[in-house]
Design an enzyme around this catalytic site. Sequence first.
Site, PDB file in Angstrom:
ATOM      1  N   LYS A  33      21.596  43.123  39.679  1.00  0.00           N
ATOM      2  CA  LYS A  33      21.413  41.901  40.489  1.00  0.00           C
ATOM      3  C   LYS A  33      20.094  41.214  40.152  1.00  0.00           C
ATOM      4  CE  LYS A  33      20.142  40.900  45.341  1.00  0.00           C
ATOM      5  NZ  LYS A  33      18.676  40.996  45.298  1.00  0.00           N
ATOM      6  N   ASP A 128      16.462  38.322  51.910  1.00  0.00           N
ATOM      7  CA  ASP A 128      16.259  39.347  52.937  1.00  0.00           C
ATOM      8  C   ASP A 128      14.998  39.109  53.746  1.00  0.00           C
ATOM      9  OD1 ASP A 128      18.411  40.998  52.474  1.00  0.00           O
ATOM     10  OD2 ASP A 128      17.420  41.949  50.774  1.00  0.00           O
TER      11      ASP A 128
HETATM   12  C1  UD1 Z   1      11.857  41.469  43.809  1.00  0.00           C
HETATM   13  C2  UD1 Z   1      13.290  41.911  44.025  1.00  0.00           C
HETATM   14  C3  UD1 Z   1      13.400  42.832  45.237  1.00  0.00           C
HETATM   15  C4  UD1 Z   1      12.405  43.982  45.119  1.00  0.00           C
HETATM   16  C5  UD1 Z   1      11.003  43.465  44.843  1.00  0.00           C
HETATM   17  C6  UD1 Z   1       9.988  44.571  44.611  1.00  0.00           C
HETATM   18  C7  UD1 Z   1      14.575  40.036  43.211  1.00  0.00           C
HETATM   19  C8  UD1 Z   1      15.485  38.906  43.530  1.00  0.00           C
HETATM   20  N1  UD1 Z   1      14.133  40.753  44.234  1.00  0.00           N
HETATM   21  O1  UD1 Z   1      11.491  40.684  44.934  1.00  0.00           O
HETATM   22  O2  UD1 Z   1      14.745  43.349  45.291  1.00  0.00           O
HETATM   23  O3  UD1 Z   1      12.401  44.698  46.353  1.00  0.00           O
HETATM   24  O4  UD1 Z   1      11.018  42.624  43.676  1.00  0.00           O
HETATM   25  O5  UD1 Z   1      10.422  45.425  43.601  1.00  0.00           O
HETATM   26  O6  UD1 Z   1      14.303  40.333  42.057  1.00  0.00           O
HETATM   27  N2  UD1 Z   1       3.908  38.839  47.482  1.00  0.00           N
HETATM   28  C9  UD1 Z   1       2.977  38.015  48.039  1.00  0.00           C
HETATM   29  N3  UD1 Z   1       2.725  36.826  47.418  1.00  0.00           N
HETATM   30  C10 UD1 Z   1       3.344  36.421  46.292  1.00  0.00           C
HETATM   31  C11 UD1 Z   1       4.321  37.289  45.718  1.00  0.00           C
HETATM   32  C12 UD1 Z   1       4.575  38.494  46.348  1.00  0.00           C
HETATM   33  O7  UD1 Z   1       2.390  38.331  49.074  1.00  0.00           O
HETATM   34  O8  UD1 Z   1       3.041  35.324  45.778  1.00  0.00           O
HETATM   35  C13 UD1 Z   1       4.208  40.129  48.148  1.00  0.00           C
HETATM   36  C14 UD1 Z   1       5.554  40.116  48.841  1.00  0.00           C
HETATM   37  O9  UD1 Z   1       5.448  39.563  50.131  1.00  0.00           O
HETATM   38  C15 UD1 Z   1       5.890  41.597  48.862  1.00  0.00           C
HETATM   39  C16 UD1 Z   1       5.286  42.107  47.562  1.00  0.00           C
HETATM   40  O10 UD1 Z   1       4.321  41.142  47.180  1.00  0.00           O
HETATM   41  O11 UD1 Z   1       5.258  42.231  49.943  1.00  0.00           O
HETATM   42  C17 UD1 Z   1       6.301  42.309  46.458  1.00  0.00           C
HETATM   43  O12 UD1 Z   1       6.890  41.086  46.132  1.00  0.00           O
HETATM   44  P1  UD1 Z   1       7.535  40.772  44.695  1.00  0.00           P
HETATM   45  O13 UD1 Z   1       7.206  41.884  43.761  1.00  0.00           O
HETATM   46  O14 UD1 Z   1       7.151  39.401  44.334  1.00  0.00           O
HETATM   47  O15 UD1 Z   1       9.066  40.864  45.042  1.00  0.00           O
HETATM   48  P2  UD1 Z   1      10.203  39.768  44.892  1.00  0.00           P
HETATM   49  O16 UD1 Z   1      10.096  39.122  43.551  1.00  0.00           O
HETATM   50  O17 UD1 Z   1      10.245  38.930  46.118  1.00  0.00           O
END
Ligand code: UD1
Length: 430
Positions: A33, A128
Amino acid sequence: MASHSTTPGAAADVFRVRGGTPLRGTVSLAGAKNSALKLMAASLLTDEPVELEQIPAIADVPVMAELLAGLGVEVALDSDGGTCRLRAADPHFHAPAAAVRRIRASISCLGPLVGRVRRARLALPGGDQIGARGIELHLQGLTAMGASIIDHGDELEIIATDLHGAIITLDFPSVGATENLLMAAVLADGTTVIDNAAREPEIQDLCRMLVAMGANIQGIGAPTLEIEGVERLTGVRWETCPDRIEAGTYAMAAALTGGDVVIERVRAQDLTMPLIKLRAAGVMVEEGGSSLRVKAAGLDAVDVVTLPYPGFPTDLQPQMMVLLTQAVGTSRCTENVFESRFSFVDQLRRMGADVQIDGHHAMIRGPVPLHGATLAGLDVRAGAAGAMAGLVADGETIIEDIHHIDRGYADFVPRLQALGADIERVRADA
Ligand code: UD1
C-alpha cells in the site's frame, strides 16, 4: 479475482469473527500500500506512460486514481490484474479537495507537482487519525529548495518558479517528507542532499523506480540521499514491492492462533526486526527464497520498540500487542512514531486483555483469555489487530468501521478464510 472497486454501502458492513481455529495454509502478498500510492503519484513527474504492476486491491487505490484524474492524469486501473496505467501529459496544479481529504497519501502529490509543474495547491490530507501528522518537514524542505508557501486557510499553495537543490537535514526521518522532497529534487536544478532521510523499503522502491525513469539518486537505502536534478524523466513499467506490513500481520495472526502458515512473495530482508521479535517470542520462522513459514505452539513475552525503519514498524505495533496478550509473562511495548497509536488498547481491554499504559509505554501481561466484543472506530492496522484478537477470543467478535481495514488490506476476509479462519463480512443488521 479481487476488484479495486469498493462495494456499494461497504461502510455499513462488519466483520464477524469466531475464535478458536489455528490458521493453516498459504497466503501470497499483495503489492505494498505505502509503495503503490507513491508510485502512482510519481507518474506526475513524466509526460510519458507509467505502467505499474502488483497494485493492491485496496480502497485507497481508486481514491488516489480519482485524485490524479482530477489533476488531469489519464488513469486506467485494471481491476483484475492489479495493473495501473497512468499518463500525466499536462497535469495542472490544483488537486480536488474531496479526494485529497480522503487519504493521507494525497500529500505525496505535493513533491511531484512542485517538481514538474513548479506549483501545487491542495487541501490538508486525510487518512488515519493516529496522531498529529503535521507536514512542516515537507514544507521546510521545499522552502529550502526555493518554494514559497501561501496559506489559503483550508488549502496550501506552493509556488517554486526557481526550484533548486539544497542541503536538508530532517528533524525526524519522516517517510512522507523524504518522499516528497525526493520527488521534487529529481527535477530541480542542481543537487539536493536529504540527511536523516527515512529508509523504509517502500521509499527504496520509489527511488529505484525513479532511477529507472532517468533520475540520478545516490544513497538508496541509506540515511543520506543525494539527488542530482535532471531535465526530464521518462516513462517506466514497474512492479510494486510486496507489502511487508501485510506479511507481518499474517505472520503474527499465524503465530497468535498456534497455526502454521506459508507466506509467499515476501522479502524477508524487509522484515528483519519483526522476525527477530517473533523468534524471540518463541515463533518458528523458516526463510526460504521468497517465502516464509511461520509456526507457533506457545508464545513468550518480548519487548518491542517502534522506530523508523529498520526499527520495528509502528504499522505492526497493534498486531504485535494482540499477539503479546497470549504470551507468557510481561511484555513492554514502546510507541515512538505516532502518539495516538495506543487508542485501540481500550477496545482490547474490553476483550479481557491486561494492558496498562504509561505515556508511550504499554505493559502487556499474558496469557489472558480474550472474549468476543464489538470493536469500533479502529484505524487500518488496529482494525486488523482487532480481527486477529477475534481469532483467539471466546465467542463472537464484531469489527465495525471496516472501511479502514479495506483501505490497507486486499481481500482480508477471503484470505483469512482460505487459511481456515472463521471470519465473514456481513451487513451490520444481518
Ligand atoms: C507513513 C505511512 C504510515 C506509517 C508511517 C511511519 C504512508 C501512506 N503512510 O506515514 O503507514 O505508519 O509512514 O512508518 O506511507 N511528522 C511531523 N511533521 C512532518 C512529518 C511527520 O510531525 O512534517 C510526524 C508525524 O506526525 C508522525 C511521525 O512524524 O508522528 C511519522 O510520520 P511520517 O514518517 O511522515 O509518516 P507518514 O508519511 O505520515
